[in-house]
Structure formats: C-alpha cells, structure tokens
Design a protein around this motif. Sequence first.
Motif, PDB file in Angstrom:
ATOM      1  N   PHE A 120       0.829  -1.205   0.000  1.00  0.00           N
ATOM      2  CA  PHE A 120       0.000   0.000   0.000  1.00  0.00           C
ATOM      3  C   PHE A 120       0.870   1.263   0.000  1.00  0.00           C
ATOM      4  CE2 PHE A 120      -2.374   3.393   2.113  1.00  0.00           C
ATOM      5  CZ  PHE A 120      -3.534   3.404   1.347  1.00  0.00           C
ATOM      6  N   ALA A 121       1.950   1.258   0.797  1.00  0.00           N
ATOM      7  CA  ALA A 121       2.847   2.410   0.851  1.00  0.00           C
ATOM      8  C   ALA A 121       3.539   2.626  -0.492  1.00  0.00           C
ATOM      9  CB  ALA A 121       3.887   2.219   1.957  1.00  0.00           C
ATOM     10  N   ALA A 122       3.977   1.544  -1.128  1.00  0.00           N
ATOM     11  CA  ALA A 122       4.624   1.658  -2.438  1.00  0.00           C
ATOM     12  C   ALA A 122       3.650   2.217  -3.473  1.00  0.00           C
ATOM     13  CB  ALA A 122       5.143   0.289  -2.885  1.00  0.00           C
ATOM     14  N   PHE A 123       2.388   1.806  -3.378  1.00  0.00           N
ATOM     15  CA  PHE A 123       1.362   2.321  -4.275  1.00  0.00           C
ATOM     16  C   PHE A 123       1.183   3.830  -4.069  1.00  0.00           C
ATOM     17  CE2 PHE A 123      -3.123   3.254  -5.254  1.00  0.00           C
ATOM     18  CZ  PHE A 123      -3.166   2.840  -6.573  1.00  0.00           C
ATOM     19  N   ALA A 124       1.177   4.267  -2.803  1.00  0.00           N
ATOM     20  CA  ALA A 124       1.026   5.693  -2.496  1.00  0.00           C
ATOM     21  C   ALA A 124       2.203   6.492  -3.036  1.00  0.00           C
ATOM     22  CB  ALA A 124       0.889   5.890  -0.993  1.00  0.00           C
ATOM     23  N   TYR A 125       3.412   5.958  -2.892  1.00  0.00           N
ATOM     24  CA  TYR A 125       4.590   6.660  -3.410  1.00  0.00           C
ATOM     25  C   TYR A 125       4.550   6.718  -4.935  1.00  0.00           C
ATOM     26  CZ  TYR A 125       7.302   7.327   0.868  1.00  0.00           C
ATOM     27  OH  TYR A 125       7.757   7.773   2.088  1.00  0.00           O
ATOM     28  N   SER A 126       4.059   5.655  -5.551  1.00  0.00           N
ATOM     29  CA  SER A 126       3.969   5.638  -7.005  1.00  0.00           C
ATOM     30  C   SER A 126       3.028   6.728  -7.507  1.00  0.00           C
ATOM     31  CB  SER A 126       3.481   4.263  -7.489  1.00  0.00           C
ATOM     32  OG  SER A 126       4.405   3.257  -7.149  1.00  0.00           O
ATOM     33  N   ILE A 127       1.930   6.941  -6.795  1.00  0.00           N
ATOM     34  CA  ILE A 127       1.001   8.010  -7.160  1.00  0.00           C
ATOM     35  C   ILE A 127       1.667   9.375  -6.979  1.00  0.00           C
ATOM     36  CG2 ILE A 127      -1.151   9.151  -6.508  1.00  0.00           C
ATOM     37  CD1 ILE A 127      -2.280   6.428  -5.797  1.00  0.00           C
ATOM     38  N   ALA A 128       2.391   9.526  -5.865  1.00  0.00           N
ATOM     39  CA  ALA A 128       3.030  10.810  -5.582  1.00  0.00           C
ATOM     40  C   ALA A 128       4.069  11.174  -6.637  1.00  0.00           C
ATOM     41  CB  ALA A 128       3.676  10.781  -4.205  1.00  0.00           C
ATOM     42  N   PHE A 129       4.757  10.178  -7.166  1.00  0.00           N
ATOM     43  CA  PHE A 129       5.816  10.444  -8.139  1.00  0.00           C
ATOM     44  C   PHE A 129       5.398  10.088  -9.568  1.00  0.00           C
ATOM     45  CE2 PHE A 129       8.174  10.178  -4.155  1.00  0.00           C
ATOM     46  CZ  PHE A 129       8.929  11.331  -4.244  1.00  0.00           C
ATOM     47  N   HIS A 130       4.095   9.929  -9.776  1.00  0.00           N
ATOM     48  CA  HIS A 130       3.549   9.725 -11.114  1.00  0.00           C
ATOM     49  C   HIS A 130       4.237   8.569 -11.839  1.00  0.00           C
ATOM     50  CE1 HIS A 130       1.582  13.565 -10.449  1.00  0.00           C
ATOM     51  NE2 HIS A 130       2.748  14.112 -10.202  1.00  0.00           N
ATOM     52  N   ALA A 131       4.108   7.397 -11.262  1.00  0.00           N
ATOM     53  CA  ALA A 131       4.696   6.207 -11.889  1.00  0.00           C
ATOM     54  C   ALA A 131       4.175   6.050 -13.310  1.00  0.00           C
ATOM     55  CB  ALA A 131       4.342   4.955 -11.070  1.00  0.00           C
ATOM     56  N   ARG A 132       5.028   5.546 -14.172  1.00  0.00           N
ATOM     57  CA  ARG A 132       4.721   5.438 -15.594  1.00  0.00           C
ATOM     58  C   ARG A 132       3.797   4.274 -15.886  1.00  0.00           C
ATOM     59  NH1 ARG A 132      11.123   6.064 -17.067  1.00  0.00           N
ATOM     60  NH2 ARG A 132      11.371   8.179 -16.234  1.00  0.00           N
ATOM     61  N   GLY A 133       2.504   4.537 -15.835  1.00  0.00           N
ATOM     62  CA  GLY A 133       1.520   3.533 -16.187  1.00  0.00           C
ATOM     63  C   GLY A 133       1.379   2.429 -15.156  1.00  0.00           C
TER      64      GLY A 133
END
Length: 290
Positions: A120-133
Amino acid sequence: MSSQGVAVSGGGLPVSSSSGGIGSTGQAAGANGETGFFGGRFANSGPGGGTAMLSRAPEYFRRLLNVPQMDLEYTFWQMVYLFVAPSRVYRTTKYHKQTKNQWARDDPAFVAVLTAFMAFAAFAYSIAFHARGFGGFVKSILYSVCIDFVMLGVLVASVNWWLANNYLRVDASGGGGMAAEQKVEWLYAFDIHCNAFFPLFIVLYVVQYFVLMFLLTDHAVATLLSNTLYGGALSYYCYITFLGFDILPFLQHTVVFLYPIALVGVGFVLLMLFRINITHVSVERYYYSW
C-alpha cells in the motif's frame, strides 16, 4: 480477524492462542533439543531429515493464504509494542518457546500484514511520483516488497543466523547439557528481521511520506531531518535485532548486533559533511532511474 484471539500468559503478557500450528508441541525438535534450519516441526532429524524439512516448509507459506486462521489481534499488539516496549514482545517469545518448543512464530500473520502495508505504501509513493503507467505501479510494489523486505531480509537473516550459530553460541562442551546442542532457527532469525523492519517501515515509508515535500527541498534543515530519519530508523533496526538474539539463553556476546550503529553514525556524519540528502538519493533510485 481470527477467532482464535489472544491468550494471556501467567505473567500477564499476550500470546498467540493459535493451536495445531507448525511448531506445536509433539512435533518439535528431537530429544537433544536441536532445531533445524526452520526449527520446530521443520527440524532436521535422521538421515532423511533434510528432505523431510524441505517437504514440510511449504506448510508455513500455505498459511499465508489462510487469513481466517491468522491471529491478527496478536500481530497488531506486537507491532504497537515494537515501538513502545520492544523487550516485552520478546518476553512473549520466551513463552512461545515453552509452549511450542520453537522460538520462531508459527503464525505468518506478521509477515502478511507487513507485506500488505508495504504494498500500500509503495502504491502511495507511485502516485506521488507519477509512476509510468500500470507497469510502474507494479514495479514499485514488487521492488519494495520483494527486494527491500524479502530478499534483503533473507540475506540479513541468513548472515545473522550463520554468525549466531557459528560464533555466538555458549561453549558448553563437556557439560553434557542440552544447551550445547541448541541452535538459532533460521525462521526465528527472519522473525527478528521482520520485527526490526516494522519500525523502520513506519519511519521511512509512512513518516517520510508526510514530510516528503519538505525533505526534497535544498534546505540544510531538510538534509539534517532526512539523514536523521534514516539514521534513527537503521539504528533502531539494529537495536531490535540485538534484543531478538539477546533473549536466547544459549548465545553470548550478542552486543555485536549493536556494532553496526557505529557505522550508521559515521555514515550520518559523512552525509552531513558532503551535504547529501539521503531522501533525494532514495527517490532517484526508486522513481527516476527506471
């Protein structure tokens, strides 16, 4: 939540009340008290012990998928007390050894909950840093869970397990006692990693997330706070690791598990001297180097 709940030991400490688990009494180590790689029911006994141990090991991992049988209440109790009174968590480990004849947990609930938190934390960080797709989200989660937690955990646990069994066991040769045969279970060494990793996760995944915008600035105070968070989290990891091994009565000189704190201190000083913000380095590594 598991219907098994939390029992209370004679000393007033909560203990898992799950029964019939992997390390249940009667399926534990042999008469000489020796435990195998996984310990308890996974102990290596007899000529074919190694094969038997490997064949039984998947039972622990199968229980990861059996959520109703997990003692979640006890797991959350442990997570809270790893912050406020970590030594109390290890006192319950002593009770577990007395009742199930193994030091390691037979309930994978702690690993399952921590893995879910990390995903869940990794997902939140991915949103914060605009993960590529979608692939970026998946890669972030797999990297955090599989590399940071599992693979590094297996490596650290294996090194500590080898160190404890080969250099820290009490020399009771000639005494004829069981202590000479006792060894650290590998799964217990991994349990210690999980215990130590949870406070680190809260500091470096959760707390850092909420102050991320400030930590990524170029202010000297941001660099100080960032490096302090990482230094404190790593030092506390070492302290929890020390407590886990120090409670084993057949080990000595367990203070060696505190020695890496000195390296953390040296690293902190060097980072400050060169004005390196470890949060910047971490973000670059995870989200801008793909």
